[in-house]
Design a protein around this motif. Sequence first.
Motif, PDB file in Angstrom:
ATOM      1  N   VAL A  76       0.041  10.947   6.167  1.00 11.37           N
ATOM      2  CA  VAL A  76       0.290   9.739   5.372  1.00 11.37           C
ATOM      3  C   VAL A  76      -0.595   9.789   4.132  1.00 11.37           C
ATOM      4  CG1 VAL A  76       0.288   7.222   5.323  1.00 11.37           C
ATOM      5  CG2 VAL A  76       0.820   8.429   7.453  1.00 11.37           C
ATOM      6  N   ILE A  77       0.051   9.714   2.973  1.00  8.66           N
ATOM      7  CA  ILE A  77      -0.661   9.719   1.692  1.00  8.66           C
ATOM      8  C   ILE A  77      -0.434   8.371   1.013  1.00  8.66           C
ATOM      9  CG2 ILE A  77      -0.889  10.827  -0.564  1.00  8.66           C
ATOM     10  CD1 ILE A  77       0.180  13.399   0.705  1.00  8.66           C
ATOM     11  N   TYR A  78      -1.520   7.768   0.552  1.00  8.60           N
ATOM     12  CA  TYR A  78      -1.449   6.479  -0.148  1.00  8.60           C
ATOM     13  C   TYR A  78      -1.788   6.717  -1.613  1.00  8.60           C
ATOM     14  CZ  TYR A  78      -2.117   1.482  -1.063  1.00  8.60           C
ATOM     15  OH  TYR A  78      -2.011   0.202  -1.567  1.00  8.60           O
ATOM     16  N   GLN A  79      -0.847   6.371  -2.497  1.00 12.15           N
ATOM     17  CA  GLN A  79      -1.092   6.549  -3.931  1.00 12.15           C
ATOM     18  C   GLN A  79      -1.254   5.193  -4.596  1.00 12.15           C
ATOM     19  OE1 GLN A  79       1.846   8.796  -6.325  1.00 12.15           O
ATOM     20  NE2 GLN A  79       0.069   9.755  -7.295  1.00 12.15           N
ATOM     21  N   GLN A  80      -2.394   4.992  -5.241  1.00 16.58           N
ATOM     22  CA  GLN A  80      -2.706   3.729  -5.892  1.00 16.58           C
ATOM     23  C   GLN A  80      -1.969   3.594  -7.217  1.00 16.58           C
ATOM     24  OE1 GLN A  80      -7.229   2.938  -4.243  1.00 16.58           O
ATOM     25  NE2 GLN A  80      -6.992   3.803  -6.279  1.00 16.58           N
ATOM     26  N   SER A  81      -2.024   2.397  -7.773  1.00 13.55           N
ATOM     27  CA  SER A  81      -1.321   2.132  -9.032  1.00 13.55           C
ATOM     28  C   SER A  81      -1.882   2.935 -10.189  1.00 13.55           C
ATOM     29  CB  SER A  81      -1.377   0.641  -9.359  1.00 13.55           C
ATOM     30  OG  SER A  81      -2.727   0.205  -9.469  1.00 13.55           O
ATOM     31  N   ASP A  82      -3.137   3.411 -10.075  1.00 10.38           N
ATOM     32  CA  ASP A  82      -3.723   4.221 -11.155  1.00 10.38           C
ATOM     33  C   ASP A  82      -3.394   5.702 -11.003  1.00 10.38           C
ATOM     34  OD1 ASP A  82      -5.287   4.939  -8.997  1.00 10.38           O
ATOM     35  OD2 ASP A  82      -7.203   4.344  -9.896  1.00 10.38           O
ATOM     36  N   GLY A  83      -2.595   6.063  -9.980  1.00 12.81           N
ATOM     37  CA  GLY A  83      -2.176   7.450  -9.791  1.00 12.81           C
ATOM     38  C   GLY A  83      -3.020   8.235  -8.814  1.00 12.81           C
ATOM     39  N   SER A  84      -4.206   7.746  -8.470  1.00 16.54           N
ATOM     40  CA  SER A  84      -5.047   8.477  -7.519  1.00 16.54           C
ATOM     41  C   SER A  84      -4.424   8.431  -6.127  1.00 16.54           C
ATOM     42  CB  SER A  84      -6.461   7.894  -7.497  1.00 16.54           C
ATOM     43  OG  SER A  84      -6.428   6.510  -7.195  1.00 16.54           O
ATOM     44  N   ALA A  85      -4.523   9.538  -5.402  1.00 18.01           N
ATOM     45  CA  ALA A  85      -3.873   9.660  -4.099  1.00 18.01           C
ATOM     46  C   ALA A  85      -4.890  10.022  -3.026  1.00 18.01           C
ATOM     47  CB  ALA A  85      -2.774  10.722  -4.157  1.00 18.01           C
ATOM     48  N   TYR A  86      -4.674   9.461  -1.822  1.00 17.53           N
ATOM     49  CA  TYR A  86      -5.589   9.683  -0.709  1.00 17.53           C
ATOM     50  C   TYR A  86      -4.793   9.948   0.563  1.00 17.53           C
ATOM     51  CZ  TYR A  86      -8.845   7.427  -3.914  1.00 17.53           C
ATOM     52  OH  TYR A  86      -9.598   7.094  -5.028  1.00 17.53           O
ATOM     53  N   LYS A 145      -9.478  15.548   6.574  1.00 17.85           N
ATOM     54  CA  LYS A 145      -9.536  14.459   7.559  1.00 17.85           C
ATOM     55  C   LYS A 145     -10.972  14.092   7.905  1.00 17.85           C
ATOM     56  CE  LYS A 145      -8.444  17.888  11.168  1.00 17.85           C
ATOM     57  NZ  LYS A 145      -7.510  18.236  12.252  1.00 17.85           N
ATOM     58  N   SER A 146     -11.880  14.358   6.975  1.00 18.54           N
ATOM     59  CA  SER A 146     -13.303  14.104   7.217  1.00 18.54           C
ATOM     60  C   SER A 146     -13.704  12.673   6.883  1.00 18.54           C
ATOM     61  CB  SER A 146     -14.153  15.082   6.395  1.00 18.54           C
ATOM     62  OG  SER A 146     -13.917  14.893   4.992  1.00 18.54           O
ATOM     63  N   LYS A 147     -12.868  11.948   6.130  1.00 16.63           N
ATOM     64  CA  LYS A 147     -13.175  10.577   5.736  1.00 16.63           C
ATOM     65  C   LYS A 147     -11.997   9.672   6.072  1.00 16.63           C
ATOM     66  CE  LYS A 147     -15.820  12.320   1.775  1.00 16.63           C
ATOM     67  NZ  LYS A 147     -15.943  12.321   0.286  1.00 16.63           N
ATOM     68  N   ARG A 148     -12.177   8.384   5.874  1.00 12.26           N
ATOM     69  CA  ARG A 148     -11.064   7.450   6.050  1.00 12.26           C
ATOM     70  C   ARG A 148     -10.034   7.627   4.939  1.00 12.26           C
ATOM     71  NH1 ARG A 148     -10.829   4.858  11.070  1.00 12.26           N
ATOM     72  NH2 ARG A 148     -12.954   4.414  11.752  1.00 12.26           N
ATOM     73  N   PHE A 149     -10.550   7.871   3.714  1.00 12.21           N
ATOM     74  CA  PHE A 149      -9.678   8.090   2.564  1.00 12.21           C
ATOM     75  C   PHE A 149     -10.065   9.427   1.952  1.00 12.21           C
ATOM     76  CE2 PHE A 149     -10.110   3.544   3.172  1.00 12.21           C
ATOM     77  CZ  PHE A 149      -8.800   3.096   3.094  1.00 12.21           C
ATOM     78  N   ASN A 150      -9.167  10.398   2.083  1.00 14.20           N
ATOM     79  CA  ASN A 150      -9.450  11.765   1.653  1.00 14.20           C
ATOM     80  C   ASN A 150      -8.669  12.077   0.381  1.00 14.20           C
ATOM     81  OD1 ASN A 150     -10.948  12.823   4.228  1.00 14.20           O
ATOM     82  ND2 ASN A 150      -9.146  11.718   4.980  1.00 14.20           N
ATOM     83  N   VAL A 151      -9.395  12.375  -0.671  1.00 15.97           N
ATOM     84  CA  VAL A 151      -8.782  12.564  -1.986  1.00 15.97           C
ATOM     85  C   VAL A 151      -7.787  13.717  -1.968  1.00 15.97           C
ATOM     86  CG1 VAL A 151      -9.208  13.157  -4.403  1.00 15.97           C
ATOM     87  CG2 VAL A 151     -10.783  11.618  -3.193  1.00 15.97           C
ATOM     88  N   VAL A 152      -6.584  13.454  -2.514  1.00 14.59           N
ATOM     89  CA  VAL A 152      -5.581  14.494  -2.740  1.00 14.59           C
ATOM     90  C   VAL A 152      -5.486  14.676  -4.246  1.00 14.59           C
ATOM     91  CG1 VAL A 152      -3.202  15.241  -2.393  1.00 14.59           C
ATOM     92  CG2 VAL A 152      -4.317  13.800  -0.673  1.00 14.59           C
ATOM     93  N   SER A 153      -6.027  15.783  -4.747  1.00 14.67           N
ATOM     94  CA  SER A 153      -6.031  16.020  -6.192  1.00 14.67           C
ATOM     95  C   SER A 153      -4.618  16.285  -6.703  1.00 14.67           C
ATOM     96  CB  SER A 153      -6.916  17.220  -6.522  1.00 14.67           C
ATOM     97  OG  SER A 153      -6.327  18.416  -6.014  1.00 14.67           O
TER      98      SER A 153
END
Length: 540
Positions: A76-86, A145-153
């Motif tokens: 599951v990837i969550y992408q914010q309104s500013d484009g950053s994805a986690y 999967k090391s954090k709750r929100f893991n950055v997807v560049s």
Amino acid sequence: MHNVDKFLRISLLLVSTFFGSQFGWTAETVESVSAIQQDAPDFMVNAQVNHGNQDYREGDEFRIRVVSERDAYLYVIYQQSDGSAYQVFPNAGQQNNRVKAKEVVTIPSADDQFRWRIAAPFGTETVKVIASETPIENLSSEQMKSKRFNVVSKDELERVTNKLVNKNAVESQESVPPNAEQPAQVSKTWAETEVKVTTYARNQELAASGAKRFAVYFGVSEYQFSKQAELFTEHNSNLSSPHRDAMILNEMMNHVGDIHESRVFVNEQATRANLESMVTQWLPQKSRPGDTVFIYFSGHGGQIPDDGGDEADKQDELLLPSDFIGLPECLGLLKQAEEGTITPENKALIPALRRIIQGVDSAEVAHHKLARQTGVTDDLFAHWLQSLAGREIVVILDVCHSGGYVTNEKSISDPDAISRNVPNRNHAPMPSDFLDQEVTRLKDIGQSNTCVLTASSTSELSLVRPDGNLSVMTHELIMALQLARGPMEIEQTYGVVAQRCAAFFASEEFKAMQKGNEELIQPHHPLLYKPTQQKVWMKP
């Protein structure tokens, strides 16, 4: 008569040598998780969020519920309104992402002390869910999967997208060396879905509420490549009524159905791309959870062998948009290319057709591959409907699953065409069960808000009225809406339509229409499939 298999092989050779076209590779920058799209899913995955209207204020608790139709690895990837994805699943608190079929996964889990609460930035945000039968390497590392929100560049997102859907395998009109690498086949062992949510600052005004109703109508009387198909079938596949079906039903629903906004596509406008765009983009953008959407299609239908193992009759049902290309249409285009009579617009289609049937030496298999690429299967349509999660969905179909053309039929047998070994749409009445099993599958994974009204039941042909102006079921639906004195739920509407169809089939008008073709022209029976107890109003 042509030997179809032989002509197919010759045509493929001509295309290769005469046009010299191959498929090249170009880079494409991927910045949105919405680019991860599965166009040929073998199974489905469903996602829901804990606010039914998909609106969240700053500080609201956020949860995601996911169910896969098959055993799979979930991401599951969550992408914010500013484009950053986690990547939010798997995560530090939920590291095992291997799930069983129809197992409910909640993110965060119900017993997790962690709470996900909405914060800035605010706007439209996307939850992308991927279910894969094998692990996705780029998303499965310990770091991811090391954090709750893991950055997807952006680079990582592009690699994942290209790996899954081959977004870099695009058609090129430029020649490449004969030994150039060909694009890999897109894997069908993964599925995806997404949910759009809107987040607001604590004191920001929410979007206007209040349920609305939207509709899209498609009617195909004239098929773009009917003349090319006629070169091999000797039958004109065009119809007389579907374009009027769509236009007049739209007028009636605008008059009595309280439709907020509608779009109508007939004949050359009723393409596969426009149908997909309306279902997956226009309707989701215009409507909100709680709204009602209507999707209508009148035209040819068809069947091809099921390739996902989900159909009881071992057949995938098809809707045929105006730009449908089966084997007869393809052979006609290749013949025109060979003779130098092809138009520049149609000539541009040759490389794509070549890619689809390359290496195929069976007419039947070639037809099935073309039909799957240019028609709309029930599996694919059901996947499109996932874009409308939270809406009440009404699908109305006035089609049957074979094609030919006679004055009063949308379908007719053609033994001569069969003997020529051209698998066209003029033979063998097919069952009219488009979407019935797919709606059940959607319900089983949590999306139970779709009902389907069809013109005919299994092995029946859908008919056109004697004057050729309207299809029988659509005419009776329009009359039912026009004559109703008060509101009508869809069950009531269906009951009236079924009674009116039965009355027509008992009339002298129908008997005159049957004369000399009694075995072929038989009454058909509308069906309603509605798995939800929620009231759905055709006429509010």
